[in-house]
Scaffold this motif. Structure first.
Motif, PDB file in Angstrom:
ATOM      1  N   ARG A 169       0.822  -1.212   0.000  1.00  0.00           N
ATOM      2  CA  ARG A 169       0.000   0.000   0.000  1.00  0.00           C
ATOM      3  C   ARG A 169       0.857   1.264   0.000  1.00  0.00           C
ATOM      4  O   ARG A 169       0.415   2.325  -0.462  1.00  0.00           O
ATOM      5  CB  ARG A 169      -0.957   0.004   1.189  1.00  0.00           C
ATOM      6  CG  ARG A 169      -0.322   0.204   2.544  1.00  0.00           C
ATOM      7  CD  ARG A 169      -1.357   0.162   3.662  1.00  0.00           C
ATOM      8  NE  ARG A 169      -0.759   0.336   4.973  1.00  0.00           N
ATOM      9  CZ  ARG A 169      -0.521   1.526   5.536  1.00  0.00           C
ATOM     10  NH1 ARG A 169      -0.837   2.642   4.897  1.00  0.00           N
ATOM     11  NH2 ARG A 169       0.027   1.602   6.735  1.00  0.00           N
ATOM     12  N   LYS A 170       2.080   1.162   0.462  1.00  0.00           N
ATOM     13  CA  LYS A 170       2.983   2.315   0.485  1.00  0.00           C
ATOM     14  C   LYS A 170       3.490   2.669  -0.916  1.00  0.00           C
ATOM     15  O   LYS A 170       4.036   3.752  -1.130  1.00  0.00           O
ATOM     16  CB  LYS A 170       4.156   2.041   1.415  1.00  0.00           C
ATOM     17  CG  LYS A 170       3.752   1.852   2.873  1.00  0.00           C
ATOM     18  CD  LYS A 170       4.930   1.423   3.728  1.00  0.00           C
ATOM     19  CE  LYS A 170       4.485   1.146   5.166  1.00  0.00           C
ATOM     20  NZ  LYS A 170       5.605   0.641   6.002  1.00  0.00           N
ATOM     21  N   LEU A 171       3.299   1.757  -1.866  1.00  0.00           N
ATOM     22  CA  LEU A 171       3.771   1.971  -3.229  1.00  0.00           C
ATOM     23  C   LEU A 171       2.679   2.500  -4.157  1.00  0.00           C
ATOM     24  O   LEU A 171       2.925   2.739  -5.338  1.00  0.00           O
ATOM     25  CB  LEU A 171       4.323   0.651  -3.801  1.00  0.00           C
ATOM     26  CG  LEU A 171       5.435  -0.020  -3.002  1.00  0.00           C
ATOM     27  CD1 LEU A 171       5.818  -1.346  -3.653  1.00  0.00           C
ATOM     28  CD2 LEU A 171       6.644   0.899  -2.885  1.00  0.00           C
ATOM     29  N   LEU A 172       1.466   2.673  -3.639  1.00  0.00           N
ATOM     30  CA  LEU A 172       0.362   3.148  -4.463  1.00  0.00           C
ATOM     31  C   LEU A 172       0.591   4.591  -4.909  1.00  0.00           C
ATOM     32  O   LEU A 172       1.204   5.373  -4.184  1.00  0.00           O
ATOM     33  CB  LEU A 172      -0.956   3.061  -3.687  1.00  0.00           C
ATOM     34  CG  LEU A 172      -1.477   1.657  -3.341  1.00  0.00           C
ATOM     35  CD1 LEU A 172      -2.733   1.767  -2.491  1.00  0.00           C
ATOM     36  CD2 LEU A 172      -1.767   0.846  -4.604  1.00  0.00           C
ATOM     37  N   PRO A 173       0.084   4.948  -6.089  1.00  0.00           N
ATOM     38  CA  PRO A 173       0.197   6.344  -6.546  1.00  0.00           C
ATOM     39  C   PRO A 173      -0.689   7.251  -5.709  1.00  0.00           C
ATOM     40  O   PRO A 173      -1.548   6.768  -4.956  1.00  0.00           O
ATOM     41  CB  PRO A 173      -0.284   6.270  -7.995  1.00  0.00           C
ATOM     42  CG  PRO A 173      -1.216   5.098  -8.020  1.00  0.00           C
ATOM     43  CD  PRO A 173      -0.633   4.100  -7.055  1.00  0.00           C
ATOM     44  N   PRO A 174      -0.533   8.567  -5.838  1.00  0.00           N
ATOM     45  CA  PRO A 174      -1.425   9.481  -5.112  1.00  0.00           C
ATOM     46  C   PRO A 174      -2.880   9.221  -5.476  1.00  0.00           C
ATOM     47  O   PRO A 174      -3.194   8.842  -6.613  1.00  0.00           O
ATOM     48  CB  PRO A 174      -0.972  10.863  -5.589  1.00  0.00           C
ATOM     49  CG  PRO A 174       0.433  10.670  -6.058  1.00  0.00           C
ATOM     50  CD  PRO A 174       0.489   9.284  -6.617  1.00  0.00           C
ATOM     51  N   PRO A 175      -3.808   9.384  -4.545  1.00  0.00           N
ATOM     52  CA  PRO A 175      -5.230   9.155  -4.821  1.00  0.00           C
ATOM     53  C   PRO A 175      -5.737  10.023  -5.961  1.00  0.00           C
ATOM     54  O   PRO A 175      -5.249  11.139  -6.175  1.00  0.00           O
ATOM     55  CB  PRO A 175      -5.910   9.517  -3.497  1.00  0.00           C
ATOM     56  CG  PRO A 175      -4.851   9.401  -2.465  1.00  0.00           C
ATOM     57  CD  PRO A 175      -3.575   9.788  -3.147  1.00  0.00           C
ATOM     58  N   ASP A 176      -6.707   9.517  -6.699  1.00  0.00           N
ATOM     59  CA  ASP A 176      -7.311  10.221  -7.835  1.00  0.00           C
ATOM     60  C   ASP A 176      -8.714  10.650  -7.427  1.00  0.00           C
ATOM     61  O   ASP A 176      -9.626   9.838  -7.362  1.00  0.00           O
ATOM     62  CB  ASP A 176      -7.352   9.282  -9.043  1.00  0.00           C
ATOM     63  CG  ASP A 176      -8.106   9.868 -10.223  1.00  0.00           C
ATOM     64  OD1 ASP A 176      -8.041  11.098 -10.398  1.00  0.00           O
ATOM     65  OD2 ASP A 176      -8.763   9.101 -10.955  1.00  0.00           O
ATOM     66  N   GLY A 177      -8.908  11.939  -7.175  1.00  0.00           N
ATOM     67  CA  GLY A 177     -10.212  12.393  -6.732  1.00  0.00           C
ATOM     68  C   GLY A 177     -10.137  13.791  -6.121  1.00  0.00           C
ATOM     69  O   GLY A 177      -9.173  14.519  -6.365  1.00  0.00           O
ATOM     70  N   PRO A 178     -11.153  14.117  -5.306  1.00  0.00           N
ATOM     71  CA  PRO A 178     -12.269  13.262  -4.868  1.00  0.00           C
ATOM     72  C   PRO A 178     -13.335  13.100  -5.954  1.00  0.00           C
ATOM     73  O   PRO A 178     -13.710  14.069  -6.605  1.00  0.00           O
ATOM     74  CB  PRO A 178     -12.840  14.010  -3.659  1.00  0.00           C
ATOM     75  CG  PRO A 178     -12.509  15.444  -3.939  1.00  0.00           C
ATOM     76  CD  PRO A 178     -11.198  15.447  -4.661  1.00  0.00           C
ATOM     77  N   CYS A 179     -13.774  11.874  -6.134  1.00  0.00           N
ATOM     78  CA  CYS A 179     -14.783  11.551  -7.135  1.00  0.00           C
ATOM     79  C   CYS A 179     -15.841  10.637  -6.507  1.00  0.00           C
ATOM     80  O   CYS A 179     -15.589   9.983  -5.490  1.00  0.00           O
ATOM     81  CB  CYS A 179     -14.156  10.800  -8.308  1.00  0.00           C
ATOM     82  SG  CYS A 179     -12.857  11.679  -9.179  1.00  0.00           S
ATOM     83  N   PHE A 180     -16.992  10.596  -7.143  1.00  0.00           N
ATOM     84  CA  PHE A 180     -18.003   9.625  -6.748  1.00  0.00           C
ATOM     85  C   PHE A 180     -17.483   8.246  -7.133  1.00  0.00           C
ATOM     86  O   PHE A 180     -17.099   8.004  -8.271  1.00  0.00           O
ATOM     87  CB  PHE A 180     -19.319   9.901  -7.465  1.00  0.00           C
ATOM     88  CG  PHE A 180     -20.457   9.014  -7.019  1.00  0.00           C
ATOM     89  CD1 PHE A 180     -21.404   9.483  -6.126  1.00  0.00           C
ATOM     90  CD2 PHE A 180     -20.572   7.711  -7.481  1.00  0.00           C
ATOM     91  CE1 PHE A 180     -22.440   8.667  -5.704  1.00  0.00           C
ATOM     92  CE2 PHE A 180     -21.602   6.890  -7.068  1.00  0.00           C
ATOM     93  CZ  PHE A 180     -22.538   7.369  -6.176  1.00  0.00           C
ATOM     94  N   ILE A 181     -17.463   7.318  -6.185  1.00  0.00           N
ATOM     95  CA  ILE A 181     -17.029   5.946  -6.468  1.00  0.00           C
ATOM     96  C   ILE A 181     -18.150   4.983  -6.089  1.00  0.00           C
ATOM     97  O   ILE A 181     -18.771   5.106  -5.040  1.00  0.00           O
ATOM     98  CB  ILE A 181     -15.721   5.594  -5.731  1.00  0.00           C
ATOM     99  CG1 ILE A 181     -15.787   5.934  -4.234  1.00  0.00           C
ATOM    100  CG2 ILE A 181     -14.540   6.285  -6.382  1.00  0.00           C
ATOM    101  CD1 ILE A 181     -14.570   5.483  -3.441  1.00  0.00           C
ATOM    102  N   HIS A 182     -18.386   4.025  -6.970  1.00  0.00           N
ATOM    103  CA  HIS A 182     -19.472   3.065  -6.777  1.00  0.00           C
ATOM    104  C   HIS A 182     -19.110   2.038  -5.714  1.00  0.00           C
ATOM    105  O   HIS A 182     -19.909   1.686  -4.864  1.00  0.00           O
ATOM    106  CB  HIS A 182     -19.752   2.375  -8.120  1.00  0.00           C
ATOM    107  CG  HIS A 182     -20.979   1.532  -8.138  1.00  0.00           C
ATOM    108  ND1 HIS A 182     -21.062   0.327  -7.461  1.00  0.00           N
ATOM    109  CD2 HIS A 182     -22.174   1.699  -8.762  1.00  0.00           C
ATOM    110  CE1 HIS A 182     -22.259  -0.211  -7.672  1.00  0.00           C
ATOM    111  NE2 HIS A 182     -22.951   0.605  -8.449  1.00  0.00           N
ATOM    112  N   ARG A 183     -17.907   1.493  -5.799  1.00  0.00           N
ATOM    113  CA  ARG A 183     -17.340   0.505  -4.878  1.00  0.00           C
ATOM    114  C   ARG A 183     -17.929  -0.894  -5.038  1.00  0.00           C
ATOM    115  O   ARG A 183     -17.498  -1.816  -4.349  1.00  0.00           O
ATOM    116  CB  ARG A 183     -17.437   0.960  -3.411  1.00  0.00           C
ATOM    117  CG  ARG A 183     -16.588   2.197  -3.121  1.00  0.00           C
ATOM    118  CD  ARG A 183     -16.518   2.523  -1.639  1.00  0.00           C
ATOM    119  NE  ARG A 183     -15.922   1.448  -0.885  1.00  0.00           N
ATOM    120  CZ  ARG A 183     -16.532   0.815   0.138  1.00  0.00           C
ATOM    121  NH1 ARG A 183     -17.765   1.160   0.490  1.00  0.00           N
ATOM    122  NH2 ARG A 183     -15.933  -0.157   0.777  1.00  0.00           N
ATOM    123  N   ASP A 184     -18.886  -1.069  -5.933  1.00  0.00           N
ATOM    124  CA  ASP A 184     -19.352  -2.412  -6.282  1.00  0.00           C
ATOM    125  C   ASP A 184     -19.675  -2.440  -7.782  1.00  0.00           C
ATOM    126  O   ASP A 184     -20.694  -2.964  -8.202  1.00  0.00           O
ATOM    127  CB  ASP A 184     -20.585  -2.783  -5.451  1.00  0.00           C
ATOM    128  CG  ASP A 184     -20.859  -4.292  -5.467  1.00  0.00           C
ATOM    129  OD1 ASP A 184     -19.938  -5.061  -5.798  1.00  0.00           O
ATOM    130  OD2 ASP A 184     -21.992  -4.694  -5.151  1.00  0.00           O
TER     131      ASP A 184
END
Length: 292
Positions: A169-184
């Motif tokens: 998780r420390k290697l993830l890129p910077p978050p992309d957002g804030p956006c509406f996310i469905h999550r399913d």
């Protein structure tokens, strides 16, 4: 009186026929034919939080993308959490066989969903904005399910999973957002007609956050089984908004999805979900072996 009959009475619905809806895991959903000959869907979420979130999400999205209309809303009582009466969108869930044309349109619709951002002047009741605490949100989701996984798989496999999660998780890129996310955002929640997306459903786990989490299930359901569809999807997505580097995030989220799915299976009962448990355990073992 059972739950369905109770809600029908409370909402004063005149029903001619009732049909259960498969692939609904966090709510009871029924397809109703009313005396007016109209076909509608009755959704009874398992918690009040999910009820409020779904209704709010549909209100937020209705000007941007094709989603069900809320025809009626019952806040519930001491017996039932509440219910939504939703309009029927014509179409069927995404089939197992997906061509590039449909994949492109799924990309367009998904990107359009992600163009929706939180209104800073509005106070949301159900749609929390977790973007600023994205790392904390991911950890909470992961470790909440980890409690249920512990003891269900070998201890060394469990420990290796937690170690890899913390390092990865420390290697993830910077978050992309804030956006509406469905999550399913999976095949069952994407309706199609004439090989095009006709609507998106089921928003009870939605948030405002980073888009990176939202590609996990279409990767599992579509990209991995239909060669070329990821490229077509990406082309459609990029026609609307920039796309985060999927090569950097899909392996991590496939890994966390497999692990948290094990916890989900235990929460819902292994006697009903043993096959799904075994499938995700095999994925987890394969990914751990690959990253040794």
């Amino acid at each position: 009186m059972d739950q369905l009959a109770y809600v029908i009475k409370k909402m004063n619905l005149h029903v001619l026929a009732v049909e259960g809806v498969p692939e609904s895991f966090s709510s009871a959903v029924y397809r109703l034919k009313l005396s007016s000959q109209e076909t509608v869907f009755l959704k009874i979420p398992y918690t009040t939080e999910k009820l409020v979130r779904e209704a709010e999400a549909l209100e937020v999205l209705r000007e941007t993308i094709r989603v069900p209309d809320v025809l009626d809303y019952w806040e519930g009582d001491e017996e039932i959490t509440g219910a939504l009466l939703l309009s029927c969108i014509q179409g069927q869930p995404v089939p197992k066989k997906v061509d590039n044309k449909l994949a492109y349109d799924i990309g367009v619709n998904h990107a359009t969903l992600h163009t929706v951002t939180p209104d800073v002047t509005k106070e949301y009741r159900g749609l929390s904005n977790v973007y600023e605490e994205w790392g904390t949100f991911l950890n909470k989701q992961f470790y909440n399910f980890a409690k249920d996984v512990e003891g269900a798989i070998p201890a060394d496999l469990y420990d290796q999973t937690l170690e890899l999660y913390e390092a990865w998780r420390k290697l993830l890129p910077p978050p992309d957002g804030p956006c509406f996310i469905h999550r399913d955002f999976r095949s069952a929640n994407i309706l199609t007609s004439n090989n095009q997306v006709s609507g998106i459903i089921d928003f009870e786990t939605a948030r405002f956050g980073s888009t990176e989490i939202d590609f996990t299930k279409i990767n599992r359901d579509i990209f991995l089984h239909n060669p070329g569809t990821r490229e077509a999807y990406q082309e459609g997505y990029r026609s609307v908004r920039p796309l985060i580097d999927l090569d950097m995030i899909l392996p991590f989220y496939r890994f966390t999805d497999a692990f948290t799915s094990l916890g989900w299976c235990r929460q819902r009962g292994l006697e009903k979900h043993q096959a799904f448990f075994d499938e995700n355990l095999a994925i987890l073992k394969g990914l751990l072996l690959a990253f040794r």
